[in-house]
Design an enzyme around this catalytic site. Structure first.
Site, PDB file in Angstrom:
ATOM      1  N   ASP A  86       2.318   1.342  -3.415  1.00  0.00           N
ATOM      2  CA  ASP A  86       0.804   2.246  -3.051  1.00  0.00           C
ATOM      3  C   ASP A  86      -0.090   1.941  -3.545  1.00  0.00           C
ATOM      4  O   ASP A  86       0.310   1.589  -5.547  1.00  0.00           O
ATOM      5  CB  ASP A  86       1.428   3.597  -3.335  1.00  0.00           C
ATOM      6  CG  ASP A  86       1.534   4.529  -2.208  1.00  0.00           C
ATOM      7  OD1 ASP A  86       1.633   4.091  -0.819  1.00  0.00           O
ATOM      8  OD2 ASP A  86       2.109   5.723  -2.667  1.00  0.00           O
ATOM      9  N   LYS A 116      -0.088   0.080   0.273  1.00  0.00           N
ATOM     10  CA  LYS A 116      -0.133   0.979   1.204  1.00  0.00           C
ATOM     11  C   LYS A 116      -1.680   1.132   1.027  1.00  0.00           C
ATOM     12  O   LYS A 116      -1.462   1.435  -0.450  1.00  0.00           O
ATOM     13  CB  LYS A 116       0.595   1.575   1.315  1.00  0.00           C
ATOM     14  CG  LYS A 116       0.445   3.034   2.236  1.00  0.00           C
ATOM     15  CD  LYS A 116       1.620   3.814   2.635  1.00  0.00           C
ATOM     16  CE  LYS A 116       2.248   4.520   2.066  1.00  0.00           C
ATOM     17  NZ  LYS A 116       1.481   5.450   1.350  1.00  0.00           N
ATOM     18  N   GLU A 118      -5.141   4.615   2.041  1.00  0.00           N
ATOM     19  CA  GLU A 118      -4.711   5.525   2.759  1.00  0.00           C
ATOM     20  C   GLU A 118      -6.345   5.954   3.250  1.00  0.00           C
ATOM     21  O   GLU A 118      -7.266   5.517   2.465  1.00  0.00           O
ATOM     22  CB  GLU A 118      -4.798   7.462   1.578  1.00  0.00           C
ATOM     23  CG  GLU A 118      -3.438   7.429   1.329  1.00  0.00           C
ATOM     24  CD  GLU A 118      -3.174   8.879   0.226  1.00  0.00           C
ATOM     25  OE1 GLU A 118      -3.838   9.499   0.463  1.00  0.00           O
ATOM     26  OE2 GLU A 118      -2.064   8.768  -0.309  1.00  0.00           O
ATOM     27  N   GLU A 185       0.965  10.776   8.056  1.00  0.00           N
ATOM     28  CA  GLU A 185       2.306  11.961   7.596  1.00  0.00           C
ATOM     29  C   GLU A 185       1.678  13.416   8.257  1.00  0.00           C
ATOM     30  O   GLU A 185       0.210  13.366   8.263  1.00  0.00           O
ATOM     31  CB  GLU A 185       1.322  11.622   6.606  1.00  0.00           C
ATOM     32  CG  GLU A 185       2.668  12.968   5.584  1.00  0.00           C
ATOM     33  CD  GLU A 185       2.757  12.274   4.278  1.00  0.00           C
ATOM     34  OE1 GLU A 185       2.018  11.301   3.316  1.00  0.00           O
ATOM     35  OE2 GLU A 185       3.113  13.765   3.449  1.00  0.00           O
TER      36      GLU A 185
HETATM   37  O1  KIV Z   1       3.694   8.365  -1.716  1.00  0.00           O
HETATM   38  C1  KIV Z   1       4.942   8.138  -0.821  1.00  0.00           C
HETATM   39  O2  KIV Z   1       6.193   8.032  -1.158  1.00  0.00           O
HETATM   40  C2  KIV Z   1       3.907   7.703   0.438  1.00  0.00           C
HETATM   41  C3  KIV Z   1       5.396   8.553   1.676  1.00  0.00           C
HETATM   42  C4  KIV Z   1       5.028   9.631   1.550  1.00  0.00           C
HETATM   43  C5  KIV Z   1       4.781   8.453   2.491  1.00  0.00           C
HETATM   44  O3  KIV Z   1       3.020   7.547   0.476  1.00  0.00           O
END
Ligand code: KIV
Length: 272
Positions: A86, A116, A118, A185
């Site tokens: 992330d 990833k 958002e 989500e």
């Molecule tokens: O940070 C995380 O673990 C996530 C998942 C819930 C998809 O983004």
């Protein structure tokens, strides 16, 4: 595992499994479970760093945890799960250059192959396109986006027509921008199903019903380790209770003759 394998799995109808990890122990367990993807999610800010939200997580912390996750694998590289990391809050919201530097730092200094982020606001789409042009694969994330907790809360998303229209448009924009997969989500199951049908890229659900191309879970939630579980992530194991029981047994074994070895009364403390 490559990002392109996930699109292939969708075509084949093979469910994609994504589990989070935050250190070497959790990644070694997740790797042994056979999950396709390990997500070093910024949920680690809540799950292992004890914050109330994901917002305080820094890029340095994400790198530190991703490196530990990578050290936990024991399979040869070709058989390891795909690692997605992330991008934490404020590492990609302040412009494309900063985002390339943040994502590049993660990929350069760990085994992560993708990031990833958002949302699908116009600025975010520009960032996604730039990252992809620079060779950094991107996974999108729509619906409940925890970095926007102060706007959205943690409640279920895409419940009315306008927000459903928005999530359909946003998912198409993410696909057009080049995302290789999209996490959705806490949205209604029928919306996730429609997204899955509309898109070529895999739709990975959490709290979005069973009819997605894959599922993602926070490993601590599945194992029942978290003190508070999200309503849509049912534990499959009473990890917390079992751990506490095992540790209590060990403590008792070190003090076999005492009723409650952890309670020290004034009588049990010798005078100096
Ligand atoms: O940070 C995380 O673990 C996530 C998942 C819930 C998809 O983004």
């Amino acid at each position: 595992m490559l990002t392109t394998d996930l699109v292939r799995f969708k075509k084949l109808g093979k469910q994609i499994t994504v589990l989070t990890a935050w250190d070497a122990i959790s990644s070694s367990i997740v790797e042994a479970s056979g999950a396709d993807v390990v997500l070093v999610g910024d949920s680690l800010g809540m799950v292992v760093l004890g914050h109330a939200t994901t917002l305080p997580v820094t890029l340095d912390q994400m790198l530190h945890h991703t490196q530990a996750v990578c050290r936990g694998f024991s399979n040869p590289v070709a058989n390891q799960p795909l690692v997605v990391c992330d991008l934490p809050f404020l590492s990609y919201q302040c412009g494309e250059d900063k985002a390339v530097e943040a994502a590049g730092t993660l990929l350069k200094n760990s085994c992560a192959s993708a990031v990833k982020l958002e949302g699908a606001e116009p600025e975010t789409l520009l960032v996604i396109k730039r990252l992809i042009r620079m060779g950094i694969p991107v996974m999108g994330h729509l619906g409940l986006t925890p970095q926007s907790v102060h706007q959205l809360g943690y409640k279920s998303q895409a419940r009315d027509k306008d927000s459903q229209d928005k999530i359909f448009k946003d998912s198409e924009k993410l696909q057009e921008s080049g995302c290789f997969a999209i996490v959705v989500e806490h949205i209604p199951e029928e919306i996730a199903r429609k997204l899955k049908r509309n898109l070529i890229v895999p739709v990975i659900g959490i709290g979005a019903g069973n009819d997605c191309d894959g599922q993602v879970r926070v490993t601590a939630d599945i194992l029942g380790l978290s003190v508070e579980q999200p309503p849509f992530a049912k534990p499959l194991f009473s990890g917390r209770e079992l751990c506490i029981e095992a540790l209590k047994k060990w403590i008792k074994s070190t003090n076999p003759n005492q009723e409650n070895p952890t309670t020290k009364t004034s009588e049990s403390i010798p005078d100096c």
